[in-house]
Write an enzyme that holds these catalytic residues in place. Structure first.
Site, short mmCIF file in Angstrom:
data_model
loop_
_atom_site.label_atom_id
_atom_site.label_comp_id
_atom_site.label_asym_id
_atom_site.label_seq_id
_atom_site.Cartn_x
_atom_site.Cartn_y
_atom_site.Cartn_z
N SER A 129 -1.70 -5.19 -7.83
CA SER A 129 -2.75 -3.68 -6.90
C SER A 129 -4.04 -3.92 -7.74
O SER A 129 -4.24 -4.81 -8.64
CB SER A 129 -2.18 -2.33 -6.55
OG SER A 129 -2.47 -1.87 -5.77
N HIS A 186 -2.99 -5.68 -2.75
CA HIS A 186 -3.53 -4.43 -1.52
C HIS A 186 -5.01 -4.64 -1.83
O HIS A 186 -5.13 -4.89 -3.28
CB HIS A 186 -2.92 -3.14 -2.24
CG HIS A 186 -1.28 -2.44 -2.48
ND1 HIS A 186 -1.30 -2.15 -3.16
CD2 HIS A 186 -1.03 -3.64 -1.59
CE1 HIS A 186 0.43 -2.10 -2.83
NE2 HIS A 186 0.56 -2.77 -2.09
N ASP A 220 4.71 -0.31 -5.03
CA ASP A 220 4.96 -1.04 -4.42
C ASP A 220 5.72 -1.98 -5.36
O ASP A 220 5.17 -2.41 -6.52
CB ASP A 220 3.61 -1.31 -3.42
CG ASP A 220 4.80 -2.21 -2.57
OD1 ASP A 220 5.36 -1.94 -1.85
OD2 ASP A 220 3.56 -2.55 -1.72
#
Lengths: 269, 195
Positions: free
Chosen positions: B18, B45, B138
């Site tokens: 991310s 992401h 995540d």
């Protein structure tokens, strides 16, 4: 933990008892949805979920609604909608009457997006939009034409990015956190349940949209559904899919020609 | 002997990241061996409209073929696959990709957990997962699944991560086999071999 045999048993139940056939759905995604439902509804074991599904027809509605994916939005992928405005609608405009099928329309955001495009092209009066889904629950939402007001800012941005020049808020009335779309748009929408797995063609269309539905099907079922679309399209009709879906490698591929980078094909045979 | 225990057979190498992981990828990808004997999947992401430019950028840095996944593509060794923006990426039994547009998980679509968990079910112990820099949690659950399926779990050394939260969270909530800095990652990956 749910293993593959459990999923097989449940899918056989659904087919035998209720006639819902999920056996050709992409297994990884379907299994994840079933595990999610088990958690959401706090079943202590898979066996209890299965018992509930088998013994309670009332629960079936919830099962189908939660296990199928019903996430959608208005003017999703604005360049796609721009291509509909610029490349497809001017051709459809030459027809005396326009029939459009939104297959697997879910809660209908894309159907209303299309109605807006047609209105702006002065074609709405001679058009009919058929909105179908296997899931009766989501079709109630299409019928009402009411969407959450807090999405309207994003939808308005996508509408403008798609080439829209009007004030997006003119198409709905805001009330108590909800946006109700104009009757003028919804009166052209015909709503009905239709299961792409088991039901056959019911009309001839000039444009079929089926966006992000085929991703949930395995290769064989994708092929069957594409064949159904081919049979349901008029000569020189258009087929529109989701941005990561393709006609490539399908049995009907040779009958279609892709328009541009957007996932829109024209039927050439 | 020591080498054999490290050099397990891997059919799929997953990378999740991310905020702050793009720079890591840009320095990692050029150091990868030009003929990886397994497939690599990157789940990142990112914004919805950044679409094809990222695969072009990565592609310019390696001779390995880099492509954004389309629905039902087969997973083939020697390729780097990128999860498309705004879809979850899953793997099917016949080792093909499938996409899913369901709710965001951990505020993310694609979600790293979704891909890692789905791959662990199919690839079991022939799987490795690497989690890079990021500001949310995540990936932790996904790494846990990989670990319990017998695969290899790796995280970026939080000390070297621009956003240490994600690797840090994984280290504290699941069993991580290796904590590597960016320089060590390429060597580690190149030493793995496919089945």
């Amino acid at each position: 933990m749910i293993d593959d045999e459990d999923v097989d048993l449940l899918l056989t139940d659904l087919l035998d008892i209720y006639g819902y056939d999920f056996t050709s759905y992409s297994r990884a995604s379907l299994k994840r949805r079933i595990v999610r439902l088990c958690t959401l509804d706090k079943f202590p074991s898979f066996a209890e979920l299965r018992y509930k599904v088998r013994s309670d027809p009332g629960y079936l509605k919830r099962f189908v609604e939660e296990v199928t994916v019903n996430v959608t939005e208005m003017f999703r992928d604005p360049p796609f909608y721009r291509s509909l405005r610029d490349d497809v609608l001017p051709v459809l405009a030459t027809k005396p009457f326009i029939r459009i099928w939104h297959a697997g329309c879910s809660t209908g955001e894309e159907v209303f997006s299309m109605a807006i495009l047609l209105k702006e092209a002065n074609l709405l009066r001679k058009s009919l939009l058929y909105a179908t889904d296997l899931n009766p629950g989501v079709l109630d939402k299409v019928r009402k034409g009411i969407f959450a007001l807090n999405y309207m800012k994003q939808y308005s941005e996508s509408y403008i990015a798609s080439g829209g020049t009007h004030d997006f808020s003119q198409y709905y009335t805001a009330n108590y956190g909800q946006a109700k779309f104009d009757h003028e748009l919804s009166e052209k929408i015909i709503i009905s349940t239709h299961n792409l797995v088991s039901d056959s063609s019911f009309n001839e269309f000039d444009l079929i949209l089926c966006r992000n539905v085929l991703i949930y099907f395995d290769k064989d079922l994708q092929d069957r559904v594409l064949k159904l679309f081919d049979e349901s399209l008029s000569p020189l009709g258009y087929l529109a899919l989701g941005t990561k879906e393709t006609l490539k490698f399908s049995a009907v591929q040779h009958k279609f020609q892709q328009l541009n980078r957007e996932k829109i094909w024209k039927k050439i045979v | 002997m020591e080498e054999n225990s490290v050099r397990k057979t891997v059919d799929l190498f997953l990378i999740g990241g991310s905020a702050g992981s793009l720079q890591v990828l840009f320095s990692l990808v050029p150091q990868l061996s030009a003929s990886l004997s397994f497939a690599m999947v990157i789940v990142l992401h990112r914004g919805n409209f950044s679409d094809s430019s990222l695969s072009d950028l990565l592609s310019s840095k390696t001779p390995l073929p880099v492509r954004e996944v389309e629905d039902k593509d087969p997973v083939q060794p020697g390729n780097i696959y990128l999860a498309p923006a705004d879809y979850h990426l899953l793997i099917e039994r016949e080792r093909t990709f499938s996409l899913d547009y369901s709710e965001k998980i951990n505020f993310s679509r694609p979600s790293i957990d979704v891909t890692f968990e789905s791959a662990a079910e199919i690839y079991k112990s022939s799987l490795a997962g690497l989690l890079l820099s990021g500001a949310n949690d995540d990936g932790t659950k996904g790494l846990g699944k990989i670990k319990s399926a017998g695969g290899i779990t790796i995280v970026q050394d939080p000390e070297t991560a621009q956003m240490p939260f994600m690797p840090h969270h994984a280290i504290h909530h699941t069993l991580v086999d290796h904590v590597l800095n960016v320089r060590e990652m390429a060597g580690f990956i190149n030493a793995l071999h496919g089945g």
